[in-house]
Scaffold this motif. Sequence first.
Motif, short mmCIF file in Angstrom:
data_model
loop_
_atom_site.label_atom_id
_atom_site.label_comp_id
_atom_site.label_asym_id
_atom_site.label_seq_id
_atom_site.Cartn_x
_atom_site.Cartn_y
_atom_site.Cartn_z
N PHE A 308 0.82 -1.22 0.00
CA PHE A 308 0.00 0.00 0.00
C PHE A 308 0.85 1.27 0.00
O PHE A 308 0.56 2.23 -0.72
CB PHE A 308 -0.94 -0.01 1.20
CG PHE A 308 -1.97 1.09 1.17
CD1 PHE A 308 -3.11 0.96 0.39
CD2 PHE A 308 -1.80 2.25 1.89
CE1 PHE A 308 -4.06 1.97 0.35
CE2 PHE A 308 -2.74 3.27 1.86
CZ PHE A 308 -3.88 3.13 1.08
N GLU A 309 1.89 1.32 0.81
CA GLU A 309 2.69 2.54 0.93
C GLU A 309 3.76 2.64 -0.16
O GLU A 309 4.06 3.75 -0.63
CB GLU A 309 3.36 2.59 2.32
CG GLU A 309 2.38 2.72 3.47
CD GLU A 309 1.57 4.01 3.40
OE1 GLU A 309 2.08 5.01 2.85
OE2 GLU A 309 0.43 4.02 3.89
N ASN A 310 4.32 1.51 -0.57
CA ASN A 310 5.52 1.55 -1.41
C ASN A 310 5.28 1.24 -2.88
O ASN A 310 6.09 1.60 -3.73
CB ASN A 310 6.56 0.57 -0.86
CG ASN A 310 6.93 0.89 0.58
OD1 ASN A 310 7.12 2.05 0.92
ND2 ASN A 310 7.01 -0.13 1.42
N ASP A 311 4.20 0.55 -3.20
CA ASP A 311 3.93 0.17 -4.60
C ASP A 311 2.42 0.17 -4.82
O ASP A 311 1.78 -0.87 -4.82
CB ASP A 311 4.55 -1.20 -4.89
CG ASP A 311 4.58 -1.51 -6.39
OD1 ASP A 311 3.79 -0.90 -7.13
OD2 ASP A 311 5.38 -2.37 -6.78
N LYS A 312 1.88 1.36 -5.03
CA LYS A 312 0.42 1.50 -5.07
C LYS A 312 -0.22 0.73 -6.24
O LYS A 312 -1.29 0.16 -6.07
CB LYS A 312 0.03 2.98 -5.09
CG LYS A 312 0.39 3.69 -3.77
CD LYS A 312 -0.13 5.09 -3.73
CE LYS A 312 0.38 5.82 -2.48
NZ LYS A 312 -0.05 5.16 -1.24
N PRO A 313 0.38 0.72 -7.44
CA PRO A 313 -0.24 -0.08 -8.51
C PRO A 313 -0.34 -1.57 -8.16
O PRO A 313 -1.37 -2.19 -8.44
CB PRO A 313 0.71 0.16 -9.70
CG PRO A 313 1.32 1.49 -9.43
CD PRO A 313 1.49 1.53 -7.95
N ARG A 314 0.72 -2.13 -7.56
CA ARG A 314 0.65 -3.54 -7.16
C ARG A 314 -0.35 -3.74 -6.03
O ARG A 314 -1.05 -4.75 -5.97
CB ARG A 314 2.04 -4.04 -6.72
CG ARG A 314 3.01 -4.21 -7.88
CD ARG A 314 4.33 -4.78 -7.44
NE ARG A 314 4.22 -6.21 -7.13
CZ ARG A 314 5.25 -6.97 -6.75
NH1 ARG A 314 6.46 -6.41 -6.63
NH2 ARG A 314 5.09 -8.24 -6.50
N ALA A 315 -0.44 -2.76 -5.14
CA ALA A 315 -1.43 -2.84 -4.06
C ALA A 315 -2.83 -2.87 -4.65
O ALA A 315 -3.66 -3.70 -4.26
CB ALA A 315 -1.27 -1.64 -3.12
N LEU A 316 -3.10 -1.98 -5.61
CA LEU A 316 -4.42 -1.92 -6.24
C LEU A 316 -4.74 -3.22 -6.96
O LEU A 316 -5.87 -3.73 -6.86
CB LEU A 316 -4.47 -0.75 -7.22
CG LEU A 316 -5.79 -0.53 -7.96
CD1 LEU A 316 -6.93 -0.29 -6.98
CD2 LEU A 316 -5.67 0.65 -8.94
N GLU A 317 -3.77 -3.78 -7.63
CA GLU A 317 -3.96 -5.04 -8.34
C GLU A 317 -4.40 -6.15 -7.38
O GLU A 317 -5.33 -6.92 -7.66
CB GLU A 317 -2.66 -5.43 -9.04
CG GLU A 317 -2.70 -6.75 -9.78
CD GLU A 317 -1.34 -7.14 -10.33
OE1 GLU A 317 -1.15 -8.33 -10.65
OE2 GLU A 317 -0.44 -6.26 -10.41
N ASN A 318 -3.75 -6.22 -6.22
CA ASN A 318 -4.09 -7.27 -5.25
C ASN A 318 -5.42 -7.01 -4.56
O ASN A 318 -6.18 -7.94 -4.30
CB ASN A 318 -2.96 -7.41 -4.22
CG ASN A 318 -1.78 -8.20 -4.75
OD1 ASN A 318 -1.84 -9.42 -4.86
ND2 ASN A 318 -0.72 -7.50 -5.13
N PHE A 319 -5.72 -5.75 -4.28
CA PHE A 319 -7.02 -5.44 -3.68
C PHE A 319 -8.16 -5.82 -4.63
O PHE A 319 -9.21 -6.30 -4.19
CB PHE A 319 -7.11 -3.95 -3.32
CG PHE A 319 -6.38 -3.57 -2.07
CD1 PHE A 319 -6.50 -4.32 -0.91
CD2 PHE A 319 -5.56 -2.46 -2.04
CE1 PHE A 319 -5.82 -3.97 0.26
CE2 PHE A 319 -4.88 -2.09 -0.88
CZ PHE A 319 -5.01 -2.85 0.26
#
Length: 436
Positions: A308-319
């Motif tokens: 969430f804090e360090n890699d927002k695109p990857r965070a969004l993909e997983n959410f």
Amino acid sequence: MNAQIEQDLEAQDSISNIENNNIFQVKFFKALSERGIENYEKAGEILESLKKEHSEKAVIYFQLGLNYFDLEQNNLALEHLEIADQLKPNDFDIREALFKVYEQQKNYIKAIELASDLALKKPEYYEILANLYLITEQYPKAIDALTKAEQKQGFDVHKDQLREVIYEAYNKPKKAISYYQKRVELEPYNPLNAIRLTRFLIQSEQYRKALETSKSLIDNHPHFTRAYVLKTQIHLKLDEVQQAFDALEVVVSDRFLEENYKVKAIEYVKSYVENHPEYQEAFVQVLNVASKTAENSASFLDLGLFYFENDKPRALENFKKALAQNPQDFQILRYISILELQLNKPEAAIETVDQALEIFPTQAVFMLIKGQALVEQTQYNAAESVLLEAESYIFEENNLMLQLYESLQRAYKGLNEEEKSNTYQAKAKQLKDKLK
């Protein structure tokens, strides 16, 4: 409405030998009939008129007590039940009704006294007594009462849960360990005894013994994956990181284990990794493996939080993967809409928020995000409308209210309404100073 104290007609006959008085009988049974259809006020009126003529009859005071209890007039209920108890001492039905009033009033001293007597005739009161002792922090007495309940009625899930709560509150893990060691021997077929024993061994920092117990549990119940949750925790306590990751992988890859247990195991490891960043990559790898095999959103959700804090695109993909498996999850919808806004995707954020508002129509956080997205799109009139609606659902002075004021200030600035913009700017500054 409080639960009714139900009594059948046999109980009434046991309290008082009603005289063969036709007028009395007609009125009395009329009162019972009114009570039977939950017309407690009418029943009370009839009984009050009978009380004037038959002040010696315990059954009248008893019935009045029941009616006043159901009308939530506990002081009047207590007054009449105490008179009934004086007129007919030691009657079980009267004393049981009295107990319920004392319990409702949180008069635990009186409630415990009555429950102790009632338990002699009705063993289920031992469990009630144990709970009262727990509430009043009399833990040894709570354990003794629960033991009597088990001796009279045997073990069951509810008693086991109550005992665990008592031991937790008592904060004497050695006593719990001694008890659960005996239960494991007595019921080797029940894995929950070993789970509880392991938990209290961990609590008392007997990690090697806890590990032995968990291994024995897995040997005897190889498909009971919950054991690996505690095994994850124990290995971390012993700094046996690889073994902890191995146990975690078993947990998160089990398609049938409830999600809350998976989250618990993940939290154990996440907490450890935060203090030992050299294991971050290994942790992510385990979650990635789990995300490919599990049929729940725990792994994807935690990967989203991890990035969430360090890699927002990857965070969004997983959410989004987590949302596909749990499409009505409040937190996942919130994280996705926030990230879409932060990643400059206002249209996507609005779409996500509209989906969320269909499920949670009064959640101001989604209205706020939608308003912020509309401001980003320079749709100031629409933003003003949704933000003012959000304002009607925010009642505490918190960060959400601060963001709302700042968003309204921007919306009114976009509408060239300087006075309103300045008003919300001042509100935001005042609240920010208060929240410091």
